[in-house]
Design an enzyme around this catalytic site. Structure first.
Site, PDB file in Angstrom:
ATOM      1  N   ALA A  66      37.949  47.071  42.608  1.00  0.00           N
ATOM      2  CA  ALA A  66      38.622  46.939  41.310  1.00  0.00           C
ATOM      3  C   ALA A  66      38.505  45.490  40.854  1.00  0.00           C
ATOM      4  O   ALA A  66      38.351  44.578  41.673  1.00  0.00           O
ATOM      5  CB  ALA A  66      40.088  47.328  41.452  1.00  0.00           C
ATOM      6  N   GLY A 111      37.606  49.950  45.800  1.00  0.00           N
ATOM      7  CA  GLY A 111      37.330  51.101  44.930  1.00  0.00           C
ATOM      8  C   GLY A 111      35.856  51.479  44.910  1.00  0.00           C
ATOM      9  O   GLY A 111      35.517  52.641  44.643  1.00  0.00           O
ATOM     10  N   GLU A 114      35.498  53.599  47.806  1.00  0.00           N
ATOM     11  CA  GLU A 114      36.203  54.850  47.502  1.00  0.00           C
ATOM     12  C   GLU A 114      35.367  55.758  46.597  1.00  0.00           C
ATOM     13  O   GLU A 114      35.346  56.971  46.767  1.00  0.00           O
ATOM     14  CB  GLU A 114      37.562  54.545  46.854  1.00  0.00           C
ATOM     15  N   GLU A 134      41.517  45.658  50.875  1.00  0.00           N
ATOM     16  CA  GLU A 134      42.725  45.467  50.061  1.00  0.00           C
ATOM     17  C   GLU A 134      43.850  44.774  50.825  1.00  0.00           C
ATOM     18  O   GLU A 134      44.645  44.028  50.247  1.00  0.00           O
ATOM     19  CB  GLU A 134      43.219  46.811  49.516  1.00  0.00           C
TER      20      GLU A 134
HETATM   21  N1  COA Z   1      37.096  41.563  41.079  1.00  0.00           N
HETATM   22  C1  COA Z   1      36.780  40.619  40.192  1.00  0.00           C
HETATM   23  N2  COA Z   1      35.734  39.791  40.329  1.00  0.00           N
HETATM   24  C2  COA Z   1      34.976  39.939  41.425  1.00  0.00           C
HETATM   25  C3  COA Z   1      35.242  40.909  42.405  1.00  0.00           C
HETATM   26  C4  COA Z   1      36.363  41.757  42.194  1.00  0.00           C
HETATM   27  N3  COA Z   1      36.675  42.738  43.042  1.00  0.00           N
HETATM   28  N4  COA Z   1      34.333  40.802  43.382  1.00  0.00           N
HETATM   29  C5  COA Z   1      33.501  39.813  43.018  1.00  0.00           C
HETATM   30  N5  COA Z   1      33.893  39.285  41.843  1.00  0.00           N
HETATM   31  C6  COA Z   1      33.265  38.195  41.090  1.00  0.00           C
HETATM   32  C7  COA Z   1      33.601  36.832  41.665  1.00  0.00           C
HETATM   33  O1  COA Z   1      34.869  36.394  41.200  1.00  0.00           O
HETATM   34  C8  COA Z   1      32.469  36.014  41.132  1.00  0.00           C
HETATM   35  O2  COA Z   1      32.712  35.739  39.772  1.00  0.00           O
HETATM   36  P1  COA Z   1      32.433  34.241  39.176  1.00  0.00           P
HETATM   37  O3  COA Z   1      30.962  34.020  39.446  1.00  0.00           O
HETATM   38  O4  COA Z   1      32.756  34.363  37.736  1.00  0.00           O
HETATM   39  O5  COA Z   1      33.288  33.332  39.945  1.00  0.00           O
HETATM   40  C9  COA Z   1      31.298  36.985  41.194  1.00  0.00           C
HETATM   41  O6  COA Z   1      31.866  38.278  41.212  1.00  0.00           O
HETATM   42  C10 COA Z   1      30.439  36.810  42.438  1.00  0.00           C
HETATM   43  O7  COA Z   1      31.284  36.934  43.564  1.00  0.00           O
HETATM   44  P2  COA Z   1      31.445  35.789  44.659  1.00  0.00           P
HETATM   45  O8  COA Z   1      32.788  35.938  45.295  1.00  0.00           O
HETATM   46  O9  COA Z   1      31.122  34.444  44.097  1.00  0.00           O
HETATM   47  O10 COA Z   1      30.303  36.193  45.673  1.00  0.00           O
HETATM   48  P3  COA Z   1      30.280  35.978  47.231  1.00  0.00           P
HETATM   49  O11 COA Z   1      28.927  36.355  47.692  1.00  0.00           O
HETATM   50  O12 COA Z   1      30.774  34.624  47.591  1.00  0.00           O
HETATM   51  O13 COA Z   1      31.346  37.029  47.834  1.00  0.00           O
HETATM   52  C11 COA Z   1      32.401  39.181  48.047  1.00  0.00           C
HETATM   53  C12 COA Z   1      31.132  38.397  47.652  1.00  0.00           C
HETATM   54  C13 COA Z   1      32.177  40.635  47.675  1.00  0.00           C
HETATM   55  C14 COA Z   1      32.638  39.060  49.556  1.00  0.00           C
HETATM   56  C15 COA Z   1      33.623  38.601  47.286  1.00  0.00           C
HETATM   57  O14 COA Z   1      33.294  38.533  45.893  1.00  0.00           O
HETATM   58  C16 COA Z   1      34.867  39.408  47.410  1.00  0.00           C
HETATM   59  O15 COA Z   1      35.544  39.342  48.435  1.00  0.00           O
HETATM   60  N6  COA Z   1      35.223  40.192  46.382  1.00  0.00           N
HETATM   61  C17 COA Z   1      36.452  40.961  46.333  1.00  0.00           C
HETATM   62  C18 COA Z   1      36.348  42.202  47.203  1.00  0.00           C
HETATM   63  C19 COA Z   1      37.666  42.955  47.206  1.00  0.00           C
HETATM   64  O16 COA Z   1      38.682  42.462  47.650  1.00  0.00           O
HETATM   65  N7  COA Z   1      37.650  44.187  46.680  1.00  0.00           N
HETATM   66  C20 COA Z   1      38.809  45.023  46.610  1.00  0.00           C
HETATM   67  C21 COA Z   1      39.537  44.777  45.351  1.00  0.00           C
HETATM   68  S1  COA Z   1      41.058  45.696  45.232  1.00  0.00           S
END
Ligand code: COA
Length: 260
Positions: A66, A111, A114, A134
């Protein structure tokens, strides 16, 4: 034209939905959910679509969960509305009559995982990363993840993902039976296409009924589930496609299924 967060490509009975926010790793924003809602509703009613494929735009993610940005500030009313809506959409996605194939490259988190778990077949790349992180946000899954994952792999593997926040890669997802196949990235399209071609050879009513049996069987007692199974078979036996499939085999020709 405004940016479309969910693209749809249709090609000869195959609809491909592409989550299209690659700069945000295809995180599910409100507009994306809105579009998914509309596409799932359209697919439910569209008998010309025989197979549905789900994929993410870009090379880095299927969906990274999400959109956490929308969670900022603790708007509970909006949060509940979003969660209830996504639950309803995911359930409808899972219940689509057509086979749904998730093509997972890169991150399938929260999600995103999911949604993949609502598909019937998951094909992934070696660099796929599945997880339900999460808990690391102080939250928990809300789109069926605690239940669908646990039913798919059992409590102990599911606990590693949820309680330890671990991710599993494509090879492990394949080993666990979550992914039907794990392939190098350049082979993903063909691995999906091979399954699409095979799904197109199976009668659509049979697919819809078998999907329903698998879903309903989970919540039914074994004798009840077996009774449901035979009821389905008796019904299919007298459909046009049932008669055609048997006749075609005996006449050594390819059956022409019409979904009737
Ligand atoms: N919601 C909003 N933005 C997200 C996102 C999410 N779930 N997952 C990634 N992004 C965005 C980042 O904020 C970043 O945006 P920016 O460039 O404007 O700062 C962009 O996507 C790239 O992600 P980034 O975190 O820089 O890449 P990374 O390779 O360092 O890390 C992940 C990748 C997937 C490990 C990390 O983005 C992450 O942990 N995301 C959230 C995963 C999560 O918790 N999902 C469940 C949500 S309820």
């Amino acid at each position: 034209m405004a940016h479309d967060p969910l693209l749809r490509e249709t090609d000869g009975g195959v609809a491909t939905l592409i989550f299209n926010r690659p700069d945000k790793l295809n995180a599910m924003s409100e507009p994306l959910i809105e579009r998914l809602d509309a596409e799932v509703a359209a697919l439910e009613a569209d008998r010309s679509v025989r197979v549905v494929v789900l994929k993410g735009a870009g090379e880095r993610a299927f969906i990274a969960g999400a959109d956490i940005e929308a969670y900022r500030g603790g708007n509970l009313k909006g949060f509940i509305a979003y969660q209830q809506r996504s639950r309803r959409i995911f359930d409808r996605l899972e219940a689509l009559p057509q086979p749904v194939i998730a093509a997972v490259r890169g991150f399938a988190l929260g999600g995103g995982f999911e949604i993949a778990l609502c598909a019937d077949i998951i094909v992934c790349t070696e660099d796929a990363q599945f997880g339900l992180p999460e808990g690391r946000l102080g939250l928990s899954p809300g789109g069926g993840g605690t239940q669908r994952l646990t039913r798919a792999v059992g409590k102990y593997v599911a606990s590693e993902l949820m309680l330890a926040g671990w991710r599993i890669d494509g090879a492990r997802a394949h080993q666990l039976g979550i992914a039907a196949a794990c392939v190098p990235a350049q082979e993903l399209d063909e691995a999906v296409a091979a399954r699409v071609r095979s799904c197109l050879k199976v009668a659509p009513l049979s697919q819809a009924e078998m999907k329903r049996l698998m879903r309903q069987g989970v919540d039914a007692s074994l004798p009840t589930a077996k009774t449901l199974e035979q009821e389905v078979l008796y019904r299919l036996f007298m459909t046009q496609d049932g008669l055609e499939g048997v006749a075609a085999f005996l006449e050594k020709r390819t059956p022409e299924f019409r979904g009737e």
